[in-house]
Design a protein around this motif. Structure first.
Motif, PDB file in Angstrom:
ATOM      1  N   GLU A  64       0.845  -1.182   0.000  1.00 36.24           N
ATOM      2  CA  GLU A  64       0.000   0.000   0.000  1.00 36.24           C
ATOM      3  C   GLU A  64       0.887   1.240   0.000  1.00 36.24           C
ATOM      4  O   GLU A  64       1.882   1.304   0.732  1.00 36.24           O
ATOM      5  CB  GLU A  64      -0.874  -0.010   1.266  1.00 36.24           C
ATOM      6  N   PHE A  94       0.903   5.494   0.362  1.00 40.59           N
ATOM      7  CA  PHE A  94       0.075   6.590   0.868  1.00 40.59           C
ATOM      8  C   PHE A  94       0.927   7.845   0.948  1.00 40.59           C
ATOM      9  O   PHE A  94       2.050   7.819   1.429  1.00 40.59           O
ATOM     10  CB  PHE A  94      -0.477   6.224   2.251  1.00 40.59           C
ATOM     11  N   ARG A  99      -3.519   7.662  -2.477  1.00 42.43           N
ATOM     12  CA  ARG A  99      -3.446   6.344  -1.861  1.00 42.43           C
ATOM     13  C   ARG A  99      -3.569   5.290  -2.949  1.00 42.43           C
ATOM     14  O   ARG A  99      -4.390   5.431  -3.850  1.00 42.43           O
ATOM     15  CB  ARG A  99      -4.628   6.216  -0.899  1.00 42.43           C
ATOM     16  N   GLY A 139      -6.853   2.590  -6.359  1.00 41.00           N
ATOM     17  CA  GLY A 139      -6.606   3.702  -5.448  1.00 41.00           C
ATOM     18  C   GLY A 139      -7.105   5.005  -6.030  1.00 41.00           C
ATOM     19  O   GLY A 139      -7.811   5.028  -7.043  1.00 41.00           O
ATOM     20  N   THR A 192       5.939   2.150  -3.849  1.00 41.88           N
ATOM     21  CA  THR A 192       5.052   1.052  -3.439  1.00 41.88           C
ATOM     22  C   THR A 192       5.509  -0.264  -4.065  1.00 41.88           C
ATOM     23  O   THR A 192       5.504  -1.317  -3.415  1.00 41.88           O
ATOM     24  CB  THR A 192       3.596   1.375  -3.845  1.00 41.88           C
ATOM     25  N   VAL A 213       3.498   0.779   5.187  1.00 41.79           N
ATOM     26  CA  VAL A 213       2.952   1.534   4.066  1.00 41.79           C
ATOM     27  C   VAL A 213       4.053   2.387   3.424  1.00 41.79           C
ATOM     28  O   VAL A 213       4.808   3.065   4.123  1.00 41.79           O
ATOM     29  CB  VAL A 213       1.807   2.454   4.554  1.00 41.79           C
ATOM     30  N   LYS A 272       5.705   5.448   1.780  1.00 35.74           N
ATOM     31  CA  LYS A 272       5.452   6.884   1.804  1.00 35.74           C
ATOM     32  C   LYS A 272       6.563   7.567   1.034  1.00 35.74           C
ATOM     33  O   LYS A 272       7.689   7.101   1.021  1.00 35.74           O
ATOM     34  CB  LYS A 272       5.437   7.410   3.248  1.00 35.74           C
TER      35      LYS A 272
END
Lengths: 407, 150
Positions: free
Chosen positions: B34, B36, B43, B62, B135, B146, B148
């Motif tokens: 995931e 974000f 996202r 997303g 990702t 997650v 970033k």
């Protein structure tokens, strides 16, 4: 009355070039630009008056102290407080609300008590209360927002109970521009139980509307310097004297003490009890100048001027069929949030920026409100009295250009 | 429209943002991650099907801006059939492209992704273009937190 073009000359940055275009600054809800008087006052302090406050016997320290304290007097008169003891300087609205939560909340609330906020709050009026909930097991209750972007007062009435100890609400929404009927709301709360503490986040209000804390009947009122044409890093917490007196200090250090020993330390009187450490002296002096600037223009004039801009922008934006305006409250300050078809706000923001038009794209630190309206982000144009209809036209041209690119 | 904007919003990018490819959750994926971006709220979830060292299939779901959606869409197209090492090398090249605008010596390696060169003129948008690639790296390296870009 000063013309807008004369007023614009007071703000040096409005002549700045951005991406080879003259800046069109429509991000005033994020921060406002600073008039020369504010910039000069800060400069003058550092060049000619720099000294620490409340300590020195030497002349400069006395001058700095006198300047610093004169802002307290200006603020007191500006929001119509009873005494300068009720005016605490903080780093900004965020710190003011944290102070209320940590000093008042932590001392006087008990497990199971309830705090009411609303769905439209800025994160700075959500998270300090969530932190408090984690510390002392109090509960957060949330007032609904209607489809037009107003507080649902029926929802407030349902939430009020004998467990309610604090209600903390924003005066004006930074995202939607909604002007909440705070006086009426405070009446509802105090009629239910006069002991419920009411805290108002005025970060988006004092630069647009006349605020009289006595008339409103709130217990606390917070605002930030940089949103009212003053510097960043300075803000105000107004609190009723009897509340501030019984609240413990929330930070320890210099200035907030009466005497210190390893056996017993005693605290200074109001307002110094809540101002630990050397404060943002230049910032406070700048804030005083900013408020004087606003008072000289007059909030009636500011309100009228911004209302004209809001109506013009609203009309122009409504003519573009791909624009959907989020938040159509009856009473609004000069803030318009919108989405443009299925084009993401950041793409709109980048394209507008290339035309020199500065707007905000994103969630505006109000993620629960974004969720309420089921949008990930909005484009927000927010106006100040120094903006013009031509600048609104620049915004409209930029939106049309964006639609062209994404057609 | 000025030349910087033209190079940012090229037709290919607009096309992928409006009609993202592989915009679904594939069956039988064996890697996922995931991504974000807390600053703008973009996202995405990336799904990969690998066989040994080879990426057989890729998809994503997303929400995000045109740049991040187009980047994710084109990523899922280009990594299909690549080895894990090749995909990680592409990550490095793509990252260099969007931060400096400079393409690798052998430009053919980047293929269609070269359209993202214009992003480097917009520092605020680099994170949009690179979110899906960060990702991907997480998914390939089997990291569970997650991704970033901040």
């Amino acid at each position: 009355m000063k013309s807008i073009s004369k007023i614009r000359e007071d703000f040096p940055i409005l002549k700045a070039q951005v991406n080879d275009k003259t800046l069109v600054y429509l991000d005033n809800a994020a921060t406002t630009q600073k008039p020369k008087t504010v910039i000069e006052a800060i400069n003058n302090y550092y060049q000619n008056q720099n000294s620490n406050v409340h300590r020195g016997v030497h002349s400069l320290s006395q001058l700095a102290t006198q300047k610093y304290e004169s802002t307290r007097e200006i603020v007191k008169n500006f929001i119509v407080a009873k005494s300068t003891d009720e005016i605490i300087f903080t780093r900004g609205t965020t710190e003011s609300i944290n102070l209320i939560a940590q000093s008042y909340g932590r001392s006087f609330l008990n497990a199971g008590d309830e705090i009411i906020i609303s769905q439209m709050e800025h994160h700075s009026n959500i998270v300090p209360w969530q932190i408090l909930c984690g510390q002392i097991s109090v509960k957060l209750k949330v007032i609904d927002v209607t489809d037009s972007g107003e507080l649902n007062l029926k929802s407030l009435e349902k939430l009020l109970s004998d467990k309610t100890k604090i209600v903390s609400l924003m005066h004006v929404s930074n995202t939607l521009g909604t002007i909440n009927p705070i006086k009426e709301i405070i009446k509802i709360i105090k009629n239910f139980n006069k002991d419920i503490i009411v805290s108002i986040d005025g970060a988006q209000a004092v630069q647009h509307l006349k605020v009289n804390v006595l008339d409103l009947g709130c217990d606390f009122y917070s605002f930030s310097g940089h949103k009212i044409y003053g510097p960043t890093g300075v803000g105000v917490l107004y609190g009723k004297r009897e509340l501030l007196n019984k609240m413990p200090p929330w930070q320890g250090g210099g200035d907030m003490i009466a005497s210190v020993s390893f056996d017993k330390t005693t605290y200074n009187i109001l307002p110094y009890k809540f101002e630990a450490g050397t404060p943002n002296i230049a910032g406070v002096i700048g804030l005083g100048e900013a408020i004087k600037y606003v008072q000289n223009l007059g909030l009636d004039f500011i309100y009228e001027q911004e209302k004209k801009l809001l109506d013009y922008a609203f009309r122009k934006l409504s003519q573009i069929k791909e624009v959907k305006i989020i938040g159509q409250a009856k009473e609004k300050s000069a803030v318009i949030s919108f989405i443009l078809k299925d084009i993401h706000a950041h793409d709109v923001g980048t394209i507008l920026d290339q035309s020199g038009v500065a707007i905000r794209a994103g969630h505006h630190c109000t993620q629960p409100l974004m969720e309420r309206f089921n949008v990930p982000a909005t484009v927000r144009a927010s106006f100040a009295f120094y903006n013009t209809e031509e600048e609104v036209d620049n915004l409209i041209d930029g939106i049309k250009k964006t639609l062209e690119i994404f057609k | 429209m000025n030349s910087e904007l033209k190079s940012l919003y090229q037709e290919v990018i607009i096309d992928h943002s409006k009609r993202p490819r592989n915009f679904k959750k594939i069956d039988n994926f064996n890697k996922e991650a995931e991504g974000f971006n807390p600053l703008c709220g973009d996202r995405l979830n990336l799904y990969l099907k690998t066989d040994g060292n080879k990426i057989i299939d890729a998809s994503f779901q997303g929400q995000g801006c045109a740049i991040s959606t187009a980047s994710a869409s084109m990523l899922t197209e280009i990594i299909k059939g690549k080895s894990v090492d090749e995909a990680l090398k592409l990550f490095e090249m793509f990252h260099a492209l969007v931060t400096t605008g400079g393409a690798p010596k052998d430009e053919t390696q980047l293929g269609k992704l070269a359209v993202f060169a214009g992003v480097h003129e917009f520092p605020a948008r680099v994170k949009c273009a690179s979110l899906s690639w960060h990702t991907l790296k997480m998914a390939l390296l089997n990291k569970t937190d997650v991704a970033k870009t901040e």
